[in-house]
Design a protein around this motif. Structure first.
Motif: not given
Length: 370
Positions: A18-19, A34-41, A43-44
């Protein structure tokens, strides 16, 4: 009902797949980040994102694109993007009245190569052979790993890829998915052409979360998306509007009844009537056909509370008198309590919608992306 997009992080009872799908889908729709952007978008957590990114990179599904340019505070972030050519999908559109069309499609929806074969009135086994040969030509031309084959066909198609009924092609109980798997030994996903077109609009064009798409080609069908769910119906017959009777005294249809919507507005019948009526009556013929569509759709739109109707088909037929008459007929027959009632629009790039939608069949099943 079939869920389209993954829209939230997995709960504990969900799984890693799923993730992964969530990250791929975010990159598909929002572009490099970026990885940080992906985390924010997504929720992981950053740790989870970093772990998944490493896995996806090792599989060739994503690429490191270098550092972000422009004025930003701190160390420039490294951007990650979808590797659109990690896989190719072979897509077939069997809905036109005079040909079968196929394409090689990258996982970002770009068409890499197109091909077609004239139908020449083939039906039954002969039509199946044409579809298989077209797919075979495209498979030989792929330049990336083949994720699978997607097929969009007119008619009623069950969840296993069996065409229960496609009268125009004389297919009844045809296990189309099995025929392609036997021939090519790759994942194969078969669905109704109108459902595919609706998925293409949902995935690759701007749309709301609820709309109905009406595909007008060799036949007539509808794809219905409500709350980001593709509605297929208990017996896979949702959207089969082509054989709604709109004129009990109308022409005999391939299904055996008279006056079906398909007889009134399907491309071959409509072009024949325009030719027979003459150029000076073209607009009247198109308006009459649009009126028939409006008669069929008004109760559906009223029952579901839809306000967005999308038409897909030849623009020279749909624009102008046809779409105007359809909208006028719908608005005259439903109660509008907010605004002016539903809107009717013509989809962009109608010729490619089924091809793109069948690619979504494969992307969704194999990568969890739509």
């Amino acid at each position: 009902m079939a869920q389209l997009r993954v829209t939230s992080k997995a709960l504990p009872e969900h799984n890693r797949q799923h993730n992964r799908s969530l990250l791929l889908q975010t990159l598909l729709h929002d572009g490099p980040m970026s990885r940080a952007d992906l985390a924010r978008e997504s929720g992981l957590t950053r740790v989870t994102v970093s772990d998944l990114v490493n896995d996806l990179a090792s599989e060739g599904l994503i690429n490191e694109l270098g550092t972000r340019t422009g004025a930003h505070v701190g160390k420039p972030a490294k951007l990650i993007g979808l590797n659109e050519n990690a896989y190719h999908v072979v897509s077939l559109d069997l809905s036109p009245d005079d040909r079968f069309v196929g394409a090689i499609i990258a996982i970002d929806g770009k068409i890499v190569h197109r091909a077609e074969v004239p139908l020449e009135n083939a039906t039954g086994e002969a039509a199946l052979r044409k579809a298989l040969d077209l797919a075979g030509d495209l498979v030989k031309r792929t330049t990336a790993r083949l994720l699978g084959i997607g097929v969009g066909t007119p008619g009623i198609v069950d969840s296993e890829g069996v065409v229960l009924a496609a009268p125009n092609l004389d297919w009844r109980g045809l296990d189309l998915a099995a025929a392609f798997r036997t021939e090519f030994s790759v994942p194969v996903h078969v669905g109704n052409d109108a459902n595919g077109a609706a998925l293409a609009v949902r995935t690759f064009q701007e749309s709301g979360s609820s709309f109905m798409l009406v595909a007008i080609e060799h036949g007539v069908g509808a794809g219905l998306i409500i709350g980001d769910m593709l509605i297929e119906g208990i017996h896979s017959t949702a959207g089969e509007i082509g054989h709604l009777v709109v004129d009990e005294n109308g022409e005999r249809c391939a299904c055996g009844r008279r006056g079906c919507l398909e007889q009134a507005i399907a491309v071959p019948h409509l072009r024949d009537r325009i030719r027979d009526a003459g150029a000076d009556k073209r607009d009247a013929v198109l308006a009459d056909a649009g009126h028939s569509l409006g008669l069929a759709l008004a109760p559906i739109i009223a029952a579901l509370g839809l306000d967005d109707l999308v038409l897909a088909g030849p623009q020279d037929l749909l624009e102008g008198p046809f779409v105007d008459a359809a909208l006028d007929t719908v608005r005259a027959r439903i109660l509008t309590t907010v605004g002016d009632g539903p809107t009717v629009r013509i989809a962009r790039d109608s010729d490619d919608l089924v091809l793109l939608g069948t690619a979504v069949f494969v992307l969704s099943a194999e990568l969890g992306v739509s």
